[in-house]
Design a protein around this motif. Structure first.
Motif, PDB file in Angstrom:
ATOM      1  N   ARG A 168     -33.037 -51.984 -46.172  1.00 13.78           N
ATOM      2  CA  ARG A 168     -32.632 -51.364 -47.736  1.00 13.78           C
ATOM      3  C   ARG A 168     -33.195 -52.019 -48.395  1.00 13.78           C
ATOM      4  O   ARG A 168     -34.118 -50.785 -49.024  1.00 13.78           O
ATOM      5  CB  ARG A 168     -31.478 -51.020 -47.796  1.00 13.78           C
ATOM      6  CG  ARG A 168     -30.803 -50.362 -46.138  1.00 13.78           C
ATOM      7  CD  ARG A 168     -29.431 -49.188 -47.257  1.00 13.78           C
ATOM      8  NE  ARG A 168     -28.200 -49.601 -46.598  1.00 13.78           N
ATOM      9  CZ  ARG A 168     -26.834 -48.532 -47.087  1.00 13.78           C
ATOM     10  NH1 ARG A 168     -26.774 -48.486 -47.947  1.00 13.78           N
ATOM     11  NH2 ARG A 168     -26.512 -48.902 -45.908  1.00 13.78           N
ATOM     12  N   VAL A 198     -34.414 -46.383 -44.516  1.00 15.56           N
ATOM     13  CA  VAL A 198     -33.996 -46.436 -43.853  1.00 15.56           C
ATOM     14  C   VAL A 198     -32.947 -45.178 -42.962  1.00 15.56           C
ATOM     15  O   VAL A 198     -32.129 -45.087 -43.900  1.00 15.56           O
ATOM     16  CB  VAL A 198     -33.076 -48.028 -43.393  1.00 15.56           C
ATOM     17  CG1 VAL A 198     -32.685 -48.474 -42.183  1.00 15.56           C
ATOM     18  CG2 VAL A 198     -33.716 -49.281 -44.371  1.00 15.56           C
ATOM     19  N   LEU A 251     -37.172 -47.232 -39.736  1.00 15.58           N
ATOM     20  CA  LEU A 251     -37.421 -48.672 -40.865  1.00 15.58           C
ATOM     21  C   LEU A 251     -39.431 -47.846 -41.466  1.00 15.58           C
ATOM     22  O   LEU A 251     -39.912 -47.936 -40.312  1.00 15.58           O
ATOM     23  CB  LEU A 251     -37.922 -49.994 -40.552  1.00 15.58           C
ATOM     24  CG  LEU A 251     -36.398 -50.537 -39.619  1.00 15.58           C
ATOM     25  CD1 LEU A 251     -36.794 -51.655 -39.339  1.00 15.58           C
ATOM     26  CD2 LEU A 251     -35.419 -51.214 -41.136  1.00 15.58           C
TER      27      LEU A 251
END
Lengths: 117, 150
Positions: B117, B123, B137
């Protein structure tokens, strides 16, 4: 091709672990074994030289977490040295500089152990 | 060189000795897309963490399962999907650990999710019936994190 290597040297009451290559979930057990061996031999003053370490993931960082408590309980420490900026960034992102002493140079870290004796 | 919309795919078995291969795959694609080395390294680390989580948690270290890595790029978005068919795991629902407290307790777990993150712009977690888990991602290409390569 050797993607990761742990080597260990002893001297002046301090053990130095040299890391080389990639420290990830695949190679972290090698470092775990190296730490475990030192602890079994009651060697608690440990310097980890990261000069040739080119990559670290959280699995590698987790190994330092796993041993630091035991090492400090025995009046020892794990000090880290010679990190590349790239590797240092990962340690920094996870706040490790609060928990670990990180030095530019291995000799500095070894000296720190000497000062306490 | 910036490229138009593009899709790359790689399938690996759920073993940690494949992580290096995944990192090289992602690094090359991120560089080609125009990210600086620094920024490409962040994406690579985030993908490593996602794959490691799949191996350890979704597949609980079973070595013979499949992980799919899909890279989708367009002019300013770089998205890596890590797809598995293992046990569902939703760290997205969990709160981020208080890092200081986490470290003070010498806890090893959860660092990978925190890194993912922190390193990426976004994310996301997806689930489909038939036990397919997906973590996406995402990193946006901006003038500050890219370079022009000759």
């Amino acid at each position: 091709m050797s993607e990761f290597k742990v080597q260990h040297r002893d001297g002046e009451g301090v053990s130095v672990i040299d890391l080389r290559g990639y420290l990830d979930a695949h190679t972290a057990p090698d470092l775990e074994n190296a730490f475990q061996k030192l602890l079994n031999e009651k060697k608690f003053n440990i310097v980890v030289n990261c000069k040739d370490l080119s990559y670290i993931s959280s699995a590698g960082l987790g190994v330092f977490m796993a041993f630091i408590e035991d090492v400090r309980k025995n009046q020892g420490d794990i000090k880290l040295t010679n990190m590349s900026p790239k590797v240092y960034n990962v340690f920094d992102l996870l706040g490790f500089p609060i928990l670990y002493e990180i030095y530019k140079d291995e000799l500095e870290a070894v000296k720190k152990f000497g000062e306490r004796r | 060189m910036k490229s138009m919309a593009k899709k790359l795919r790689k399938t690996i078995q759920s073993r940690t000795d494949h992580l290096l291969e995944v990192r090289e795959f992602v690094l090359e694609a991120a560089r080609k897309c125009g990210f600086s080395d620094d920024e490409a390294s962040k994406i690579v680390l985030a993908v490593d963490e996602a794959c490691t989580n799949v191996i350890k948690h979704a597949y609980q270290n079973a070595p013979d399962k499949e992980i799919q890595i899909e890279i989708q790029t367009d002019e300013n978005t770089f998205q890596v999907s890590v797809i598995d068919e293992g046990k569902a795991f939703n760290p997205g629902a969990a709160k981020l650990p208080d890092l200081k407290q986490h470290l003070a307790q010498y806890r090893r777990g959860g660092l990978g999710v925190y890194l993912m993150r922190t390193l990426m712009d976004k994310v996301e977690y997806g689930y489909a019936s038939g036990r397919r888990n997906e973590v996406r991602l995402i990193k946006y290409l901006t003038p500050s994190n890219s370079i022009v390569r000759g």
